[in-house]
Scaffold this motif. Structure first.
Motif, short mmCIF file in Angstrom:
data_model
loop_
_atom_site.label_atom_id
_atom_site.label_comp_id
_atom_site.label_asym_id
_atom_site.label_seq_id
_atom_site.Cartn_x
_atom_site.Cartn_y
_atom_site.Cartn_z
N SER A 143 0.86 -1.18 0.00
CA SER A 143 0.00 0.00 0.00
C SER A 143 0.90 1.23 0.00
N ASP A 144 0.32 2.38 -0.26
CA ASP A 144 1.12 3.61 -0.24
C ASP A 144 1.75 3.83 1.13
N GLU A 145 1.01 3.56 2.19
CA GLU A 145 1.52 3.75 3.55
C GLU A 145 2.68 2.79 3.82
N GLU A 146 2.54 1.54 3.39
CA GLU A 146 3.61 0.56 3.59
C GLU A 146 4.87 0.95 2.82
N MET A 147 4.69 1.48 1.61
CA MET A 147 5.85 1.87 0.81
C MET A 147 6.56 3.07 1.44
N LEU A 148 5.81 4.01 1.95
CA LEU A 148 6.43 5.17 2.60
C LEU A 148 7.23 4.74 3.83
N ALA A 149 6.68 3.81 4.60
CA ALA A 149 7.42 3.31 5.77
C ALA A 149 8.68 2.56 5.34
N TYR A 150 8.59 1.84 4.24
CA TYR A 150 9.74 1.10 3.71
C TYR A 150 10.83 2.08 3.24
N VAL A 151 10.42 3.11 2.51
CA VAL A 151 11.39 4.09 2.00
C VAL A 151 12.11 4.79 3.15
N LYS A 152 11.40 5.03 4.23
CA LYS A 152 12.05 5.64 5.40
C LYS A 152 13.19 4.77 5.91
N GLN A 153 12.99 3.45 5.93
CA GLN A 153 14.06 2.53 6.35
C GLN A 153 15.18 2.48 5.31
N ILE A 154 14.81 2.58 4.03
CA ILE A 154 15.81 2.60 2.97
C ILE A 154 16.72 3.81 3.12
N ASN A 155 16.14 4.95 3.45
CA ASN A 155 16.95 6.17 3.63
C ASN A 155 17.95 6.02 4.76
N GLU A 156 17.57 5.26 5.79
CA GLU A 156 18.48 5.05 6.92
C GLU A 156 19.66 4.19 6.52
N ILE A 157 19.42 3.16 5.69
CA ILE A 157 20.50 2.28 5.24
C ILE A 157 21.30 2.94 4.12
N LYS A 158 20.62 3.70 3.30
CA LYS A 158 21.18 4.38 2.13
C LYS A 158 21.95 3.41 1.22
N PRO A 159 21.24 2.50 0.57
CA PRO A 159 21.88 1.60 -0.38
C PRO A 159 22.28 2.37 -1.64
N TYR A 160 23.02 1.72 -2.49
CA TYR A 160 23.41 2.34 -3.76
C TYR A 160 22.16 2.53 -4.63
N ALA A 161 21.26 1.52 -4.62
CA ALA A 161 20.06 1.60 -5.46
C ALA A 161 18.89 0.91 -4.79
N PHE A 162 17.70 1.38 -5.13
CA PHE A 162 16.45 0.77 -4.68
C PHE A 162 15.57 0.59 -5.90
N SER A 163 15.06 -0.64 -6.11
CA SER A 163 14.37 -0.95 -7.36
C SER A 163 12.92 -1.32 -7.17
N ILE A 164 12.09 -0.84 -8.08
CA ILE A 164 10.71 -1.29 -8.22
C ILE A 164 10.74 -2.60 -9.00
N VAL A 165 10.18 -3.67 -8.42
CA VAL A 165 10.18 -4.97 -9.10
C VAL A 165 8.73 -5.41 -9.29
N ASP A 166 8.32 -5.46 -10.55
CA ASP A 166 6.95 -5.86 -10.89
C ASP A 166 6.94 -7.38 -11.11
N THR A 167 6.99 -8.13 -10.02
CA THR A 167 7.20 -9.58 -10.05
C THR A 167 6.19 -10.30 -10.93
N TYR A 168 4.95 -9.90 -10.87
CA TYR A 168 3.91 -10.61 -11.60
C TYR A 168 3.39 -9.85 -12.82
N GLY A 169 4.12 -8.82 -13.23
CA GLY A 169 3.76 -8.10 -14.44
C GLY A 169 2.42 -7.40 -14.36
N LEU A 170 2.11 -6.79 -13.20
CA LEU A 170 0.79 -6.21 -12.98
C LEU A 170 0.72 -4.71 -13.22
N LEU A 171 1.87 -4.04 -13.27
CA LEU A 171 1.86 -2.59 -13.38
C LEU A 171 1.41 -2.13 -14.77
N ASP A 172 0.69 -1.00 -14.76
CA ASP A 172 0.40 -0.32 -16.01
C ASP A 172 0.92 1.11 -15.88
#
Length: 532
Positions: A143-172
């Motif tokens: 959900s949008d709320e879950e993604m925002l919480a996830y991004v907050k943790q990503i910012n703390e780790i600060k990886p080189y890259a963070f990727s959107i993965v459309d595992t089941y090909g559902l995005l339009d």
């Protein structure tokens, strides 16, 4: 539009799902060299998985020392080599320091329920000196709320890259845009954003183009594979993406090098192991569910596609993207269990004195053509009652047609409605009546025998009916067993691919042996089944 867009080729990793990563050593190193010469920015060399034994011919390797062995004679030039870890399949002890290995980066995949335990592992990889890529697989599960919480943790780790993965090909276009800006507006601007797609809806390439066209100042990295090679419906094709980058982003990627990979090494694999747009993966994407649910239902070979979609649509939301074998089996049985009052049907069969006659049950095996004269002679000499199972033929004078397969009935209903048929139609209650009305309808679930592993097989269901009216002996013709040969069925329309035929024949033999203790089972035509 981003000013800095790059391409990450993952042929050796994602493509490996097709052939169990068995490319051959020279193909692995040759693919890397050609991609490097082509100007590809990042090259994924394969999976790190310490459950696997080292095999220099496979691009799935137990540790970073194995990667060093595979690429010992490969010179790193322009591209940044990376590997992938599916969290939980490779311990941190299997990963050496970055300065001691061929690869410069590691991508880690895990679903949202594993974030808490996986992020410390990701931090440990970064501490070993690698460019850390964190891959948000099953992006549509957030959900949008879950993604925002996830991004907050990503910012703390600060990886080189963070990727959107459309595992089941559902995005339009719309949903990709929403996730992109949700992440872009809240993620540290120094973190690279990546995108990895699948081609279930034939949108892999177009979605990738859309991703690269987003308004942002950050670096964007798009995944692709040569010739779209990859799991399920495949991926965005590297050669298409490279051409697009050359045309619209002032790149000078050498397309000939990529085409050489396809022509020299991948076309042969493609001929042996097809990948690309597929019917079943389209259905899974349409229903927004795990593709194994679709496979489980289609493999039954008994359901119409309408029925398949109705069952898939009933999957509870929490289970949609997490395959639950027990749930789908129960859902299948529940869907089939349309209860009717079939007492009168049994009485009528007894009135017609079916049990007092010789009964010949005929299946669609190719042997009914090869042994047509013998079958006719048997029917004539024994004055046999003939019951056709899940198919229709004019080759024999049938008294009854038994159908438990909704897919077969749907296919034959038009033919049956327009034909002059004296045979009475026996249906199980899971089959919806179309143009050709049924003379008998039997409760499907009441015919399922817990002692049979293949209890929903048409012959097993029919034997349950015959047992209930006290039949003591049946003869079978056209039940040849599974083989995969083109002549296994009397008509091509009944053929379908059957893998693991030996195991299927063994199970059918066991089930028939069980029934043989109550109803004597004899074959009129040759069979692969062994009845004891």
């Amino acid at each position: 539009m981003a000013n800095n867009v790059k391409i990450l080729d993952c042929t050796l990793r994602d493509g490996g799902y097709v052939n169990d990563w068995d490319f051959g050593h020279s193909v692995i190193t040759g693919t890397y060299k050609r991609l490097d010469e082509a100007g590809v920015d990042y090259i994924e060399v394969g999976f790190l998985d310490d459950r696997r034994e080292f095999d220099i011919n496979r691009s799935i390797m137990p540790n970073t020392d194995a990667i060093n062995k595979v690429f010992a004679n490969v010179e790193k030039k322009h591209a940044i080599p990376v590997a992938m870890i599916d969290y939980g399949t490779c311990g941190i002890d299997s990963i050496g320091r970055c300065e001691d290995t061929f690869i410069d980066g590691i991508r880690v995949i895990f679903k949202k329920e594993k974030i808490a335990e996986a992020l410390p592992f990701c931090k440990a990889i970064k501490e070993k000196g690698y460019k850390l890529f964190i891959q948000a697989i099953s992006i549509t599960a957030y959900s949008d709320e879950e993604m925002l919480a996830y991004v907050k943790q990503i910012n703390e780790i600060k990886p080189y890259a963070f990727s959107i993965v459309d595992t089941y090909g559902l995005l339009d276009d719309k949903s990709l845009t929403r996730y992109f800006y949700l992440i872009d507006n809240n993620m540290d601007p120094e973190i690279v954003m990546g995108y990895h797609e699948h081609n279930n809806f034939q949108l892999g390439f177009s979605n990738t183009i859309k991703f690269l066209s987003m308004e942002t100042e950050r670096e964007l990295v798009a995944d692709s594979t040569a010739y779209g090679m990859g799991k399920s419906a495949g991926n965005c094709a590297t050669e298409l993406l490279a051409m697009h980058l050359n045309d619209y982003y002032h790149r000078s990627l050498d397309l000939n090098q990529i085409l050489e990979i396809i022509d020299t090494d991948l076309l042969y694999i493609y001929q042996q192991h097809y990948w690309g747009y597929k019917y079943d993966f389209y259905i899974s994407a349409m229903q927004k569910c795990h593709p194994t649910y679709v496979k489980a239902l289609l493999d039954k070979k008994t359901l119409s596609i309408t029925a398949v979609n109705e069952i898939l649509a009933s999957i509870p939301e929490p289970k949609k993207l997490h395959y639950d074998k027990e749930w789908i089996e129960k859902a299948y049985i529940a869907y089939q269990s349309n209860k009717v009052d079939d007492g009168q049907c049994y009485q009528e069969l007894q009135t017609e004195k079916v049990a007092e006659r010789t009964i010949l049950v005929v299946g669609p095996g190719g042997s009914i053509d090869a042994h047509k004269e013998e079958i006719h002679r048997f029917i004539s000499e024994r004055n046999a009652i003939v019951i056709l199972t899940n198919f229709y033929t004019e080759s024999f004078p049938a008294n009854y047609m038994f159908m438990s397969n909704a897919k077969r009935y749907s296919k034959l209903s038009d033919v049956l409605a327009g034909a002059r048929i004296n045979a009475k139609l026996m249906l199980t209650s899971n089959v919806s009546v179309l143009d050709y009305p049924a003379d008998f309808v039997f409760n499907y679930d009441a015919l399922l025998n817990p002692n049979c592993k293949n209890s929903d097989n048409a012959l097993m269901l029919l034997l349950s009916i015959l047992h209930k009216i006290d039949v003591k002996e049946v003869y079978l013709a056209g039940f040849d067993g599974f083989g995969n040969a083109s002549g296994d069925y009397c008509e091509r329309g009944y053929e379908f691919e059957r893998k693991e035929s030996e195991e299927r024949n063994r199970i059918m033999s066991q089930d028939l042996s069980y029934w043989n203790t109550m109803i004597r089972v004899q074959f009129v035509t040759p069979t692969r089944y062994v009845v004891e």
